[in-house]
Scaffold this motif. Structure first.
Motif, PDB file in Angstrom:
ATOM      1  N   TRP A  11       0.826  -1.195   0.000  1.00  0.00           N
ATOM      2  CA  TRP A  11       0.000   0.000   0.000  1.00  0.00           C
ATOM      3  C   TRP A  11       0.862   1.247   0.000  1.00  0.00           C
ATOM      4  N   VAL A 112      -2.870  -0.315   7.677  1.00  0.00           N
ATOM      5  CA  VAL A 112      -3.453  -1.187   6.658  1.00  0.00           C
ATOM      6  C   VAL A 112      -3.050  -2.617   6.992  1.00  0.00           C
ATOM      7  N   THR A 185      -8.318  -0.813   5.970  1.00  0.00           N
ATOM      8  CA  THR A 185      -7.610   0.462   6.091  1.00  0.00           C
ATOM      9  C   THR A 185      -8.251   1.269   7.215  1.00  0.00           C
ATOM     10  N   VAL A 211      -5.295   6.317   0.303  1.00  0.00           N
ATOM     11  CA  VAL A 211      -4.539   5.117   0.650  1.00  0.00           C
ATOM     12  C   VAL A 211      -4.833   4.064  -0.421  1.00  0.00           C
ATOM     13  N   ILE A 213      -4.310   0.470  -2.329  1.00  0.00           N
ATOM     14  CA  ILE A 213      -3.923  -0.921  -2.176  1.00  0.00           C
ATOM     15  C   ILE A 213      -3.414  -1.417  -3.544  1.00  0.00           C
TER      16      ILE A 213
END
Length: 218
Positions: A11, A112, A185, A211, A213
Motif C-alpha cells: 500500500w 493497513v 484500512t 490510501v 492498495i
C-alpha cells in the motif's frame, strides 16, 4: 495462476491537497527527514504570518515574532516526525492535515492490514474505536458509502483517569475484499480538541481513497 506464483499486496499514500505524508527516521534517511522538516516549516510559516512578514524586505519589528512562530512550528513538525517514528514500529504511517480550522498540522495515524474474511472483525472494529475501552457513552458509528469498499466512521469520547480530561477519537475505515482475503484500512485521530471533531470526521473519510492498495503476483 501457476504453482510458482502467489498474490501479493502493498500500500501507498497519494496525499491530496492539504495533507502531508510524514516521513519516519525508522524507514528513511535522517538527512532526508531533516530536509523535509525544514521545507515544511518554511512552507507553513508563510501561512501563519501576515503577507510580507518574511523575506529581506520584512520590517524589523516583526523579526522577533517571525522567529517565535518559526520556533513553534519547528517544534510542532518535529513532533510529527516523532509520531511517525512511533507509527513505523507498528507498520503504520502518519499523515498530517494542514489548514483545518486554522490549526497547526493535525496528525492522523494510517494502518493497513490483510485478514481472513471468515474471521471476526473484532480487531478492526477495536482499532477504529467501535469496540473496547470505557467510553463516556456508546461510540457513534456510521457507514458511509465508498467507491472502493465498505466504509465505517466512528467517534467516541473517553476520560483520562489520570487527569480527568476528555479525549475524543475519530476514525474512518474501509474494508476492501479480494478473492483471497480482505484488506482493512484505518485512519485514526485522537485529541482533546473537541471543536475540531466535525471537520476532521469529514476530512478523514474523504482521505480514505488516498490510501492505495496495490495488488500483484510474485
Amino acid at each position: 495462476m501457476s504453482a510458482t506464483t502467489r498474490p501479493s499486496w502493498t500500500w501507498t499514500i497519494e496525499p491530496p491537497d492539504g495533507w502531508l505524508v510524514v516521513p519516519s527516521t525508522a524507514t528513511e534517511p535522517a538527512d532526508a527527514v531533516r530536509a523535509w522538516e525544514s521545507e515544511v516549516v518554511e512552507a507553513l510559516l508563510e501561512s501563519f504570518l501576515p503577507e510580507g512578514a518574511t523575506g529581506p524586505d520584512a520590517p524589523d519589528p516583526d523579526a522577533d515574532h517571525v522567529a517565535t512562530v518559526r520556533g513553534s512550528l519547528t517544534q510542532t513538525v518535529g513532533s510529527l516526525v516523532t509520531f511517525a517514528d512511533e507509527a513505523a514500529t507498528e507498520g503504520a504511517r502518519a499523515m498530517a492535515g494542514v489548514g483545518l480550522l486554522d490549526r497547526g498540522p493535525v496528525p492522523v495515524l494510517v494502518t493497513v492490514g490483510m485478514g481472513d474474511p471468515d474471521e471476526s472483525d473484532d480487531v478492526f472494529m477495536t482499532v477504529l474505536g467501535a469496540k473496547g475501552g470505557n467510553p463516556v457513552s456508546p461510540p457513534s458509528i456510521e457507514y458511509p458509502d465508498l467507491p472502493d469498499g465498505d466504509g465505517i466512521k466512528v467517534s467516541r469520547v473517553d476520560i483520562d483517569e489520570a487527569t480527568g480530561g476528555a479525549w475524543v477519537s475519530v476514525a474512518a475505515g474501509r474494508r476492501t475484499e479480494f478473492p483471497d482475503g480482505v484488506v482493512d484500512t484505518a485512519l485514526v485521530w485522537r485529541s482533546q480538541d473537541l471543536v475540531l471533531v466535525p471537520t476532521i470526521l469529514d476530512a478523514i473519510v474523504d482521505l480514505l481513497p488516498a490510501v492505495k492498495i496495490i495488488r500483484s503476483t510474485v
